[in-house]
Structures are given as C-alpha cells and as structure tokens.
Write an enzyme that holds these catalytic residues in place. Structure first.
Site, PDB file in Angstrom:
ATOM      1  N   CYS A   1      -5.421   3.181   9.805  1.00 21.77           N
ATOM      2  CA  CYS A   1      -5.957   4.544   9.886  1.00 21.77           C
ATOM      3  C   CYS A   1      -7.471   4.517  10.121  1.00 21.77           C
ATOM      4  O   CYS A   1      -8.142   5.517   9.940  1.00 21.77           O
ATOM      5  CB  CYS A   1      -5.596   5.344   8.636  1.00 21.77           C
TER       6      CYS A   1
ATOM      7  N   PHE B   1       0.859  -1.188   0.000  1.00 27.47           N
ATOM      8  CA  PHE B   1       0.000   0.000   0.000  1.00 27.47           C
ATOM      9  C   PHE B   1       0.901   1.245   0.000  1.00 27.47           C
ATOM     10  O   PHE B   1       0.769   2.132   0.833  1.00 27.47           O
ATOM     11  CB  PHE B   1      -0.946   0.012   1.215  1.00 27.47           C
TER      12      PHE B   1
HETATM   13  N1  SAH Z   1       1.585   4.279   2.581  1.00 24.63           N
HETATM   14  C1  SAH Z   1       1.022   5.324   1.768  1.00 24.63           C
HETATM   15  C2  SAH Z   1      -0.438   5.575   2.031  1.00 24.63           C
HETATM   16  C3  SAH Z   1      -1.317   4.358   1.800  1.00 24.63           C
HETATM   17  S1  SAH Z   1      -3.009   4.728   1.633  1.00 24.63           S
HETATM   18  C4  SAH Z   1       1.815   6.621   2.002  1.00 24.63           C
HETATM   19  O1  SAH Z   1       2.449   6.761   3.040  1.00 24.63           O
HETATM   20  O2  SAH Z   1       1.755   7.492   1.135  1.00 24.63           O
HETATM   21  C5  SAH Z   1      -3.644   3.217   1.097  1.00 24.63           C
HETATM   22  C6  SAH Z   1      -3.223   2.794  -0.310  1.00 24.63           C
HETATM   23  O3  SAH Z   1      -3.698   1.478  -0.522  1.00 24.63           O
HETATM   24  C7  SAH Z   1      -3.790   3.637  -1.443  1.00 24.63           C
HETATM   25  O4  SAH Z   1      -2.707   4.110  -2.209  1.00 24.63           O
HETATM   26  C8  SAH Z   1      -4.617   2.647  -2.276  1.00 24.63           C
HETATM   27  O5  SAH Z   1      -4.457   2.870  -3.673  1.00 24.63           O
HETATM   28  C9  SAH Z   1      -4.019   1.338  -1.897  1.00 24.63           C
HETATM   29  N2  SAH Z   1      -4.866   0.127  -1.954  1.00 24.63           N
HETATM   30  C10 SAH Z   1      -6.144  -0.013  -1.587  1.00 24.63           C
HETATM   31  N3  SAH Z   1      -6.517  -1.308  -1.670  1.00 24.63           N
HETATM   32  C11 SAH Z   1      -5.428  -2.001  -2.102  1.00 24.63           C
HETATM   33  C12 SAH Z   1      -5.159  -3.378  -2.354  1.00 24.63           C
HETATM   34  N4  SAH Z   1      -6.079  -4.309  -2.181  1.00 24.63           N
HETATM   35  N5  SAH Z   1      -3.910  -3.723  -2.761  1.00 24.63           N
HETATM   36  C13 SAH Z   1      -2.949  -2.780  -2.929  1.00 24.63           C
HETATM   37  N6  SAH Z   1      -3.162  -1.473  -2.683  1.00 24.63           N
HETATM   38  C14 SAH Z   1      -4.371  -1.093  -2.282  1.00 24.63           C
END
Ligand code: SAH
Length: 386
Positions: free
Chosen positions: A330, A221
C-alpha cells in the site's frame, strides 16, 4: 473571495490535471487565511479555479473546481451526491465502503467511510476542517446517518497544524459497529481501530484471495482478520499473524461472530514468525502478505524495497509448487513495476518460479484518477508457484 497567484510551473501542473499546487509555485498569497477557499490565478491574472488554502503545508493549494465559483453548501452537496451515486454503482451490495476518496471524488483533503448507519470522516487539510459543519449537514441530508465521527488522529493533520482529537460531529458513535462485508460480519471499531475501523480497500481482494486459497493458509499482517476469515471457508486451516493485540482482539471477535473454527490468530512480528516457521520446516499452500506501507516517503524507498523483498522471500520459502502467494503493497512510492521486481528477486533467491494469476488494486469504491497518480496506492498480486 481572495486570490492567490501561482507561477507558470504551477499552472502547467494544473493543466496536467493535478489538483495540488506546492508552496514553491505560489508567487502571491494575498492575505489568504488558513482553510479559506481562494481563487487561483495564473501569472497573467486569469482564474484557473477555486482551491482550499493551507497556511502551513507544502501543498499550499488544493483545487476543488476549475470553475470560478464559490464553495458553498450546494457545491459540497453536489460533490457528495455524485460520490454517493457512484457507490450505488460499484458497492451497492456493501454495508461498509469508502464514500469519498479525496481526489478520486474531486474532493481533495476529504475521506469519508460508511459503516452502515455511521459515517467516519478524515478531514486532511485546513480547508476541509473548516468545512466540516457544512459537510456534516450535507451528509445528513443525503444519507440520514445516526452518527458522524471525525477521526482526526491522522499524522498528516500535523502538517496542517490541526488538532489530533477525534470529534463526534453529529449523533452518537457506538463502540463497535457490525457490518456485512462479502458475506462476513466484521466488527468496526470506528473510534479506535486502524484507519477508520476496517481496511475497506482490501474488500475485493479478500474475495479474490478466497477464490485461489486452499489447504493450509497463512495471513501475515492480518489486522482484524479480513483475509484470514475470507479464506477460511476454502481452507483446512488458517493462521493469522499481526503485531497489534488490539487488532487481534477484534479479529478473534470477528471469527467467533461468524462461527469460524479453523482460524487461529497470533500476536507476533511477521518477519520473525516466518523465520520460525522455516526453522520448524512448516509448509503452507497459500500465504497472504499485507504489510503496512514500508515506504512512507520517497526518502526511505530503498529500505522499503529491502523490507518487501525480505518478507516475500521468507514467505516463498514456505510455499511448494502449487502454492499461492497473495502479496500486497500500500506504499504509493512502490509502483506495480517495482513490486514485480522485488518479488521476482525474492523468487529467484528462494528458487521459486512464479506465474501471475491476478494483478489487482484497491476496491473500486476507492476510485483512481488518471491524472492524479497518488490516488492509486494499493497493489495486490496473486501468484502461483510452479
Ligand atoms: N490485512 C489487513 C490490513 C493490514 S495493515 C486487513 O485486510 O485488514 C498492516 C498490519 O500490519 C497492521 O495491522 C499492523 O498492526 C501490522 N504490523 C505492522 N508491523 C508488523 C510486523 N512487523 N509484524 C506483524 N504485524 C505488523
């Protein structure tokens, strides 16, 4: 100013230090109109303070002051000036930070993020939406920004019957704004990026993760790459995974802009990707999990907890003794104790013994109010496999 009367129950909530008054605790709305500032009266008619009135939300009143005063320009200016001077204490070295964290700055309904010369607002209720011009003027006087953007494309505005169209409130907003964060240059896509451009709340956790990470690291993520790029200097190699191609495009631009060569980004579903890594018998020395809020409301708490357990289990399977897990949530509805519990269950199933290295939260420019639990939403645990 018009007056709105609330029940004894609503009054006791106000007395407990919380600024929200629910529709069920409002007894007389008078003829308050959407977005108006109204005096809040207890059942005996005594004024408890002044609130923004919402005609549609379940949160009918958001208290902005416990004084009986008008919410004029000088009121907003004072609150914004206080918010700005707090950031000078806690984020002085940063080009990008949260300038206003709603209830955490006694401004319920308002988020304001600073990206260098630009400000991005989220006007989350009818009252703040109605005050947008005054807020913009005050911010111009205080900080002379080159542009102020209202990112109106936030789901909660639907509950307020407010538009979803972003609006430039002042100046101009470039497509990309580069900002220095912890020594890295990150591109903020203010108009189209997730949140207001960058996950500013993780800034201090990027640095913490980098202190513990080493060897081969995985950032699940990753979004625009904050954790992955922060860990790069300490690691042999870092893989970043996200399901959003747009976020990953920014992540790779960030990588190049910082001359980083040992990070690769991949578009994938993190759950599936972790399963694939286990099948391929891959091992990592550090893994970051920063999923989106699985529990958007209390109603889906159980399925959210299952999601957190599954993702932590899959990650722990890829870590050997000495490995480090940085695991975040979060979701406001999953508190630290609940996160501890699901990670503990995942560790037992994965036959890993974990020691807590750090218990962390959102960056300090997202202040937490003791009597407003909703202001504490981000949890970040750093754990070591023994
Ligand atoms: N760690 C990042 C913020 C993550 S927010 C930072 O510090 O900038 C959550 C992220 O999860 C988003 O970018 C979204 O696109 C992604 N996401 C949501 N569901 C997902 C999944 N099943 N697999 C991979 N990414 C996913």
């Amino acid at each position: 100013m018009k007056s709105v009367k609330i029940s004894r129950k609503g009054e006791s909530r106000v007395e407990s230090g919380h600024p929200w008054i629910y529709a069920s605790d409002v007894t007389e709305r008078g003829d308050a109109q959407r977005g108006e500032a109204v005096r809040v009266l207890n059942p005996k008619g005594r004024c408890l303070g002044v609130a923004h009135y919402s005609s549609t939300s379940q949160i009918t009143l958001r208290l902005l002051t416990r004084e009986d005063r008008t919410l004029d320009r000088s009121f907003y200016f004072g609150r914004l000036r206080d918010a700005f001077s707090f950031r000078k204490r806690v984020a002085s070295e940063c080009e990008a930070y949260r300038l206003v964290h709603a209830e955490g700055d006694l401004l319920p309904g308002l988020i304001a993020d600073r990206y260098g010369d630009y400000l991005v607002l989220q006007l989350l209720d009818q009252g703040m939406d109605a005050a947008k011009n005054t807020l913009t003027e005050c911010l111009q006087e205080l900080m002379s920004p080159k542009g102020v953007l209202a990112r109106n494309d936030v789901p909660v505005r639907k509950l307020e019957a407010l538009s979803q169209e972003p609006e430039v409130l002042a100046g101009e907003i470039p497509d990309r704004v580069p900002v220095r964060i912890n020594g890295l240059t990150l591109q903020a896509d203010l108009k189209g990026g997730q949140k207001t451009g960058v996950y500013l709340d993780q800034r201090e956790n990027y640095a913490a993760a980098a202190r513990w990470a080493r060897g081969r690291a995985l950032d699940c993520f990753t979004s625009t790459g904050g954790f992955a790029l922060s860990m790069a200097g300490r690691c042999e190699s870092v893989e970043g995974v996200d399901s959003s191609p747009d976020a990953l495009k920014t992540a790779d631009a960030n990588r190049r802009a910082n001359g980083i060569e040992n990070v690769t980004f991949r578009e994938a579903n993190a759950f599936d990707y972790l399963s694939g890594l286990a099948l391929a018998r891959r091992q990592f020395d550090a893994i970051v999990l920063d999923p989106p809020a699985f529990a958007k409301s209390r109603a889906n708490l159980d399925s959210a907890l299952r999601g957190y357990k599954e993702i932590n289990y899959k990650a722990l399977k890829l870590l050997q003794p000495g490995g480090v897990l940085v695991t975040c949530s979060c979701s406001y509805h999953v508190n630290e104790a609940a996160l501890f519990q699901v990670v503990a269950e995942a560790a037992l199933d994965a036959r890993r013994t974990l020691r807590v290295l750090e218990r962390r939260t959102q960056a300090s420019d997202h202040p937490i109010m003791l009597t407003v639990p909703e202001t504490l939403y981000l949890k970040c645990l750093i754990l070591e496999v023994l």
